[in-house]
Structures are given as C-alpha cells and as structure tokens.
Scaffold this motif. Structure first.
Motif, PDB file in Angstrom:
ATOM      1  N   GLU A 153      -2.698   6.427   6.639  1.00 29.17           N
ATOM      2  CA  GLU A 153      -2.315   5.330   7.521  1.00 29.17           C
ATOM      3  C   GLU A 153      -3.008   5.462   8.873  1.00 29.17           C
ATOM      4  O   GLU A 153      -3.061   6.540   9.467  1.00 29.17           O
ATOM      5  CB  GLU A 153      -0.800   5.316   7.716  1.00 29.17           C
ATOM      6  N   ARG A 161      -5.863   0.472   6.113  1.00 27.88           N
ATOM      7  CA  ARG A 161      -5.716   1.263   4.893  1.00 27.88           C
ATOM      8  C   ARG A 161      -6.458   0.611   3.730  1.00 27.88           C
ATOM      9  O   ARG A 161      -6.477  -0.609   3.583  1.00 27.88           O
ATOM     10  CB  ARG A 161      -4.244   1.464   4.548  1.00 27.88           C
ATOM     11  N   VAL A 189      -6.002   3.631  -9.900  1.00 24.07           N
ATOM     12  CA  VAL A 189      -6.032   3.933  -8.460  1.00 24.07           C
ATOM     13  C   VAL A 189      -6.565   5.351  -8.272  1.00 24.07           C
ATOM     14  O   VAL A 189      -6.006   6.317  -8.799  1.00 24.07           O
ATOM     15  CB  VAL A 189      -4.640   3.793  -7.834  1.00 24.07           C
ATOM     16  N   VAL A 214      -7.336   0.867  -0.552  1.00 23.94           N
ATOM     17  CA  VAL A 214      -7.007   1.383  -1.877  1.00 23.94           C
ATOM     18  C   VAL A 214      -8.293   1.397  -2.693  1.00 23.94           C
ATOM     19  O   VAL A 214      -8.953   0.359  -2.844  1.00 23.94           O
ATOM     20  CB  VAL A 214      -5.950   0.509  -2.575  1.00 23.94           C
ATOM     21  N   VAL A 221      -5.584   6.346  -2.035  1.00 21.29           N
ATOM     22  CA  VAL A 221      -4.976   5.474  -1.028  1.00 21.29           C
ATOM     23  C   VAL A 221      -5.216   6.143   0.314  1.00 21.29           C
ATOM     24  O   VAL A 221      -4.775   7.271   0.551  1.00 21.29           O
ATOM     25  CB  VAL A 221      -3.471   5.276  -1.275  1.00 21.29           C
ATOM     26  N   SER A 222      -5.942   5.477   1.186  1.00 22.78           N
ATOM     27  CA  SER A 222      -6.316   6.106   2.450  1.00 22.78           C
ATOM     28  C   SER A 222      -5.097   6.345   3.327  1.00 22.78           C
ATOM     29  O   SER A 222      -4.061   5.691   3.191  1.00 22.78           O
ATOM     30  CB  SER A 222      -7.336   5.236   3.193  1.00 22.78           C
ATOM     31  N   ILE A 260       1.772   2.479  -3.555  1.00 23.69           N
ATOM     32  CA  ILE A 260       0.724   2.835  -4.506  1.00 23.69           C
ATOM     33  C   ILE A 260       0.390   4.320  -4.396  1.00 23.69           C
ATOM     34  O   ILE A 260       0.313   4.871  -3.302  1.00 23.69           O
ATOM     35  CB  ILE A 260      -0.534   1.981  -4.254  1.00 23.69           C
ATOM     36  N   ARG A 261       0.188   4.943  -5.556  1.00 21.06           N
ATOM     37  CA  ARG A 261      -0.170   6.358  -5.605  1.00 21.06           C
ATOM     38  C   ARG A 261      -1.401   6.535  -6.494  1.00 21.06           C
ATOM     39  O   ARG A 261      -1.612   5.773  -7.424  1.00 21.06           O
ATOM     40  CB  ARG A 261       0.992   7.189  -6.178  1.00 21.06           C
ATOM     41  N   VAL A 300       0.832  -1.204   0.000  1.00 20.72           N
ATOM     42  CA  VAL A 300       0.000   0.000   0.000  1.00 20.72           C
ATOM     43  C   VAL A 300       0.869   1.257   0.000  1.00 20.72           C
ATOM     44  O   VAL A 300       0.506   2.273  -0.603  1.00 20.72           O
ATOM     45  CB  VAL A 300      -0.952  -0.007   1.208  1.00 20.72           C
ATOM     46  N   ASP A 301       2.021   1.200   0.680  1.00 22.18           N
ATOM     47  CA  ASP A 301       2.901   2.370   0.743  1.00 22.18           C
ATOM     48  C   ASP A 301       3.472   2.742  -0.613  1.00 22.18           C
ATOM     49  O   ASP A 301       3.933   3.878  -0.811  1.00 22.18           O
ATOM     50  CB  ASP A 301       4.049   2.111   1.719  1.00 22.18           C
TER      51      ASP A 301
END
Length: 219
Positions: free
Chosen positions: A181, A191, A175, A193, A178-179, A144-145, A141-142
């Motif tokens: 953290e 989190r 995408v 996506v 991305v919520s 992904i943008r 997840v970290d």
C-alpha cells in the motif's frame, strides 16, 4: 593305513576336485576377510543423502513486492534431501529480485517464488505473461492474495449515451503479486495487482486496461 606314496591317477583327481580340510578353512577365512574389508569401505563412503549444498534462504519474514537485499536473504548449507526443486543458489542473482508471495524466515527461496519467467510458466504455461492491473475498486485490492484465481472484467464503453454492460475479457487469471500500500501525490492509490495469463489473453487485458476501468471476480 596312511596315504599311498604313489597315489593312482583317480586318487589325484579326487584330491584336486575336493580340496582337503585345511584348504577349505583357508578359503573361508579369506572370503570372510574380504567381506570385512568391503563392509568397512561401504561404511566410510559418503552417503548421498547426507550431502549438503548451499542455498539462498530468507533471513526474516518477508512481504511480497519488495526487491530483495542482503538484509533479506543469505546463504545456508542444507541437506540435499531437504532442498526443494528450483532452489536459488546464486546470491548475487537473488539481490534485486521481487518475491511473489509472503515468505517465512528460514524458507528456501525457489525460482517460482520470484517474479519472472519461471513463475509465469509454472502458473499458466510456457507462453504466459504477467499483466499489471489498476483496479477500479481500491477496497477490492485488500482482499486479493497471491495465488488467487480471478476473472478480469472491463467496464462497458459509452456509445450514444448508453452504457453497455461490463465485459469478461479474461478468465482464470492467477494473481502473482499484490503491491504494498502506498499513496500517490493526490492521495490516490497506486496499488497494482499482477496477474498471469496466456499470451493472447494477457495482451487483450493489457490493451483494455489502457482505456477502460478494470475489476475482477474471484473463483
């Protein structure tokens, strides 16, 4: 000799067709005056390119995923030529909306920067849907943008004690968000996506996510 006091019909016709010098000068002066008046009117008429309109702008750098408040956005007057298509103009409708990507201070808020039908349509067509995904690998997840293009895979189901290989259940998902953290009660990641897909693919992904682990691969 001077002009005849009793000019002939031919002389009268020539005088009517060809005005004398004084008439020509007067006509030219009149035309020049009209041109000056027209030029002054054109100079005083508002230039459409100089018109201004009120739009909604970011008051500070903003992160995606947080509902907008009056501390985040405000109204500013901008030149019409600099306003992008889809610019938000109603401040009340903007409050509570969620940004789909990072936004810089002073940036005009447009319809495709907010989660909603405009964003899904611009991303994947008029029949698109937004699907929330909880990925099996939190570390992924970290990376992904918003704007990334990914394929969505579901873990294989267990049958007769054997694991089947993962299945690609959607391709070319966009995408949208991305919520931020956060941690759940037991320290588990919460989190999410959000991805945009055509309706049929979105429904298939949403159904698979209920019972199977989900991951993505990047284009």
């Amino acid at each position: 000799m001077g002009e005849s006091l009793n000019p002939s019909p031919l002389a009268r016709l020539r005088r009517a067709v060809r005005p004398d010098w004084s008439r020509t000068v007067a006509a030219r002066r009149t035309a020049a005056g009209l041109l000056v008046v027209l030029a002054a009117a054109a100079a005083l008429r508002p230039d459409p390119a100089g018109q201004r309109h009120d739009v909604i702008v970011a008051l500070r750098d903003l992160s995606p995923g947080t509902p907008l408040t009056d501390a985040d956005v405000g109204v500013e007057s901008r030149l019409a030529a600099t306003i992008p298509d889809g610019a938000s103009r109603d401040i009340q409708n903007t409050f509570g909306a969620t940004l789909a990507g990072p936004t810089r201070r002073g940036e005009v808020i447009t319809d495709v920067r907010l989660l909603g039908s405009r964003l899904t349509e611009a991303s994947a067509g008029p029949d698109a849907r937004i699907v929330p995904l909880h990925l099996a690998d939190d570390a992924l997840v970290d990376l992904i943008r918003p704007g990334d293009v990914v394929d969505v895979l579901a873990a294989g189901s267990t049958q007769a004690g054997l694991d089947s290989p993962p299945e690609v259940i959607a391709t070319a998902a966009i995408v949208a968000l991305v919520s931020a953290e956060s941690a759940g009660p037991a320290g588990a990641s919460e989190r999410v996506v959000l991805v945009v897909l055509p309706r049929h693919a979105a429904n298939a992904v949403a159904g698979a996510a209920l019972t199977r682990q989900i991951t993505v691969t990047f284009h």
